[in-house]
Design an enzyme around this catalytic site. Structure first.
Site, PDB file in Angstrom:
ATOM      1  N   THR A   1      16.930  65.452  29.378  1.00 34.46           N
ATOM      2  CA  THR A   1      17.279  64.400  30.346  1.00 34.46           C
ATOM      3  C   THR A   1      17.982  63.222  29.682  1.00 34.46           C
ATOM      4  O   THR A   1      18.496  62.351  30.369  1.00 34.46           O
ATOM      5  CB  THR A   1      16.028  63.903  31.086  1.00 34.46           C
ATOM      6  OG1 THR A   1      15.019  63.661  30.124  1.00 34.46           O
ATOM      7  CG2 THR A   1      15.546  64.894  32.098  1.00 34.46           C
TER       8      THR A   1
ATOM      9  N   ASP B   1       4.384  70.687  22.045  1.00 39.91           N
ATOM     10  CA  ASP B   1       5.766  70.456  22.501  1.00 39.91           C
ATOM     11  C   ASP B   1       6.720  70.525  21.314  1.00 39.91           C
ATOM     12  O   ASP B   1       7.202  69.511  20.829  1.00 39.91           O
ATOM     13  CB  ASP B   1       5.810  69.074  23.182  1.00 39.91           C
ATOM     14  CG  ASP B   1       7.119  68.814  23.903  1.00 39.91           C
ATOM     15  OD1 ASP B   1       7.900  69.775  24.095  1.00 39.91           O
ATOM     16  OD2 ASP B   1       7.356  67.655  24.281  1.00 39.91           O
ATOM     17  N   LEU B   2       6.981  71.755  20.854  1.00 38.06           N
ATOM     18  CA  LEU B   2       7.819  71.929  19.659  1.00 38.06           C
ATOM     19  C   LEU B   2       9.275  72.220  19.998  1.00 38.06           C
ATOM     20  O   LEU B   2      10.121  72.250  19.107  1.00 38.06           O
ATOM     21  CB  LEU B   2       7.256  73.057  18.776  1.00 38.06           C
ATOM     22  CG  LEU B   2       5.847  72.833  18.223  1.00 38.06           C
ATOM     23  CD1 LEU B   2       5.460  73.969  17.279  1.00 38.06           C
ATOM     24  CD2 LEU B   2       5.729  71.502  17.497  1.00 38.06           C
ATOM     25  N   LYS B   3       9.574  72.503  21.244  1.00 36.23           N
ATOM     26  CA  LYS B   3      10.961  72.762  21.707  1.00 36.23           C
ATOM     27  C   LYS B   3      11.690  73.698  20.736  1.00 36.23           C
ATOM     28  O   LYS B   3      12.732  73.342  20.166  1.00 36.23           O
ATOM     29  CB  LYS B   3      11.729  71.458  21.883  1.00 36.23           C
ATOM     30  CG  LYS B   3      11.162  70.572  22.987  1.00 36.23           C
ATOM     31  CD  LYS B   3      12.082  69.410  23.316  1.00 36.23           C
ATOM     32  CE  LYS B   3      11.571  68.559  24.448  1.00 36.23           C
ATOM     33  NZ  LYS B   3      10.342  67.803  24.154  1.00 36.23           N
TER      34      LYS B   3
ATOM     35  N   LYS C   1      -0.746  66.573  24.967  1.00 33.45           N
ATOM     36  CA  LYS C   1       0.545  67.063  24.476  1.00 33.45           C
ATOM     37  C   LYS C   1       0.793  66.535  23.067  1.00 33.45           C
ATOM     38  O   LYS C   1       0.805  65.330  22.836  1.00 33.45           O
ATOM     39  CB  LYS C   1       1.676  66.614  25.400  1.00 33.45           C
ATOM     40  CG  LYS C   1       3.059  67.078  24.928  1.00 33.45           C
ATOM     41  CD  LYS C   1       4.120  66.861  25.984  1.00 33.45           C
ATOM     42  CE  LYS C   1       4.830  65.540  25.876  1.00 33.45           C
ATOM     43  NZ  LYS C   1       5.747  65.431  24.734  1.00 33.45           N
TER      44      LYS C   1
ATOM     45  N   ASP D   1      15.972  78.850  18.092  1.00 34.78           N
ATOM     46  CA  ASP D   1      16.473  79.519  16.884  1.00 34.78           C
ATOM     47  C   ASP D   1      16.798  80.962  17.259  1.00 34.78           C
ATOM     48  O   ASP D   1      16.737  81.317  18.445  1.00 34.78           O
ATOM     49  CB  ASP D   1      15.404  79.430  15.771  1.00 34.78           C
ATOM     50  CG  ASP D   1      16.029  79.413  14.376  1.00 34.78           C
ATOM     51  OD1 ASP D   1      16.935  80.240  14.115  1.00 34.78           O
ATOM     52  OD2 ASP D   1      15.623  78.580  13.549  1.00 34.78           O
TER      53      ASP D   1
ATOM     54  N   ARG E   1       2.682  56.467  27.693  1.00 38.45           N
ATOM     55  CA  ARG E   1       2.356  55.050  27.516  1.00 38.45           C
ATOM     56  C   ARG E   1       1.527  54.411  28.637  1.00 38.45           C
ATOM     57  O   ARG E   1       0.650  53.587  28.327  1.00 38.45           O
ATOM     58  CB  ARG E   1       3.657  54.269  27.260  1.00 38.45           C
ATOM     59  CG  ARG E   1       4.210  54.572  25.864  1.00 38.45           C
ATOM     60  CD  ARG E   1       5.662  54.214  25.740  1.00 38.45           C
ATOM     61  NE  ARG E   1       6.504  55.094  26.549  1.00 38.45           N
ATOM     62  CZ  ARG E   1       7.818  55.012  26.616  1.00 38.45           C
ATOM     63  NH1 ARG E   1       8.449  54.081  25.927  1.00 38.45           N
ATOM     64  NH2 ARG E   1       8.504  55.861  27.345  1.00 38.45           N
TER      65      ARG E   1
HETATM   66  O1  C5P Z   1       5.273  57.332  27.518  1.00 38.00           O
HETATM   67  P1  C5P Z   1       5.923  58.245  28.501  1.00 38.00           P
HETATM   68  O2  C5P Z   1       5.075  58.501  29.736  1.00 38.00           O
HETATM   69  O3  C5P Z   1       7.328  57.840  28.846  1.00 38.00           O
HETATM   70  O4  C5P Z   1       5.984  59.636  27.727  1.00 38.00           O
HETATM   71  C1  C5P Z   1       6.567  60.764  28.308  1.00 38.00           C
HETATM   72  C2  C5P Z   1       6.467  61.958  27.407  1.00 38.00           C
HETATM   73  O5  C5P Z   1       7.232  63.006  27.990  1.00 38.00           O
HETATM   74  C3  C5P Z   1       7.028  61.748  26.013  1.00 38.00           C
HETATM   75  O6  C5P Z   1       6.272  62.572  25.109  1.00 38.00           O
HETATM   76  C4  C5P Z   1       8.442  62.241  26.126  1.00 38.00           C
HETATM   77  O7  C5P Z   1       8.943  62.740  24.919  1.00 38.00           O
HETATM   78  C5  C5P Z   1       8.298  63.362  27.129  1.00 38.00           C
HETATM   79  N1  C5P Z   1       9.520  63.632  27.884  1.00 38.00           N
HETATM   80  C6  C5P Z   1      10.171  62.689  28.665  1.00 38.00           C
HETATM   81  N2  C5P Z   1      11.288  63.009  29.364  1.00 38.00           N
HETATM   82  C7  C5P Z   1      11.771  64.227  29.277  1.00 38.00           C
HETATM   83  C8  C5P Z   1      11.147  65.201  28.513  1.00 38.00           C
HETATM   84  C9  C5P Z   1       9.992  64.860  27.817  1.00 38.00           C
HETATM   85  O8  C5P Z   1       9.750  61.544  28.747  1.00 38.00           O
HETATM   86  N3  C5P Z   1      12.819  64.520  29.979  1.00 38.00           N
END
Ligand code: C5P
Length: 236
Positions: free
Chosen positions: A121, A62-64, A35, A67, A212
């Site tokens: 979220t 993941d550009l969300k 991603k 517009d 992470r």
């Molecule tokens: O490091 P981690 O596992 O928390 O990363 C989760 C990924 O999912 C990040 O790229 C974050 O921006 C994305 N994300 C999220 N919660 C959301 C939507 C997207 O953690 N509700």
């Protein structure tokens, strides 16, 4: 979908090209998708997407997008030329915007799955009220997902909290991509309501997004393999 690795999306939340390519090299063959989000894309641009694609990897961009329909249509056309497999748009862009994104993707030789993001979220119930939304966040998410589906959307990014409700309501008409995943025992970091890979799969996730816990692991490939094993064991 049979290979459990195909359900695992790694969030390449790294600052630049060299860190991204290092992570891809470590994880190739261990995960389904990479991603690329706003930080990396804004810094490195489409060139890095093409570079990772040319390594034979599948990409979730993941550009969300959010517009007017004509602008989103043009952006989707540009994304289609990059040959990615998934692209996010905001459901709150409305039915015409979502339909324009889906139609444009379908006219491509290699259509990406357009995923709608419902409620971010990061929004609290109070934030949602301040936005002028009637009802609870869960009701808003359900409405947005229904509107997205009616507009041609086939995939939703949702929180694990709403997954059971969405799966019960939409069955197999929508695919669900779930972030906020933490293997049992992993540090929560800023994910306050994380679920384990197995919990997400059991609740109906088609794909999970993990950042992470893999990228910061001592051995990222082994961390990914452990998650894939958990996915396999949790599948019905
Ligand atoms: O490091 P981690 O596992 O928390 O990363 C989760 C990924 O999912 C990040 O790229 C974050 O921006 C994305 N994300 C999220 N919660 C959301 C939507 C997207 O953690 N509700």
């Amino acid at each position: 979908m049979n290979d459990p690795r195909s359900s695992l999306i790694v969030a390449l939340d790294v600052p630049d090209r060299s860190a991204a390519l290092k992570a891809v090299k470590n994880l190739t063959g261990h995960v389904g998708f990479f991603k690329i989000g706003l930080e990396l894309f804004t810094r490195e641009g489409p060139g890095l997407v093409e570079e990772i694609r040319d390594l034979g990897e599948k990409i979730f961009l993941d550009l969300k997008l959010h517009d007017i329909p004509n602008t989103v249509k043009g952006a989707v056309r540009s994304v289609c030329a990059l040959g990615v497999q998934m692209l996010t748009v905001h459901a709150s862009g409305g039915p015409q915007m979502l339909a324009a994104a889906c139609q444009e993707a379908q006219s491509s030789a290699t259509p990406p799955l357009i995923l709608a993001v419902t409620a971010l979220t990061s929004l609290s119930e109070a934030d949602v009220r301040d936005l002028g939304v009637a009802g609870t966040t869960e009701q808003w998410v359900e409405r947005l997902a229904g509107m997205a589906q009616q507009s041609g959307i086939r995939g939703i990014v949702a929180s694990a909290k709403e997954l059971a409700m969405l799966r019960a309501k939409f069955g197999d008409q929508l695919q669900f991509v779930i972030p906020g995943i933490r293997p049992a025992g992993a540090a929560l970091q800023d994910q306050s309501r994380a679920v384990t890979p197995a919990e997400a799969i059991l609740a109906g996730a088609n794909y999970i997004v993990v950042g992470r816990p893999i990228l910061q692991a001592h051995d990222p490939a082994a961390a990914a393999d452990a998650i894939v094993k958990e996915i396999m064991q949790a599948r019905p």
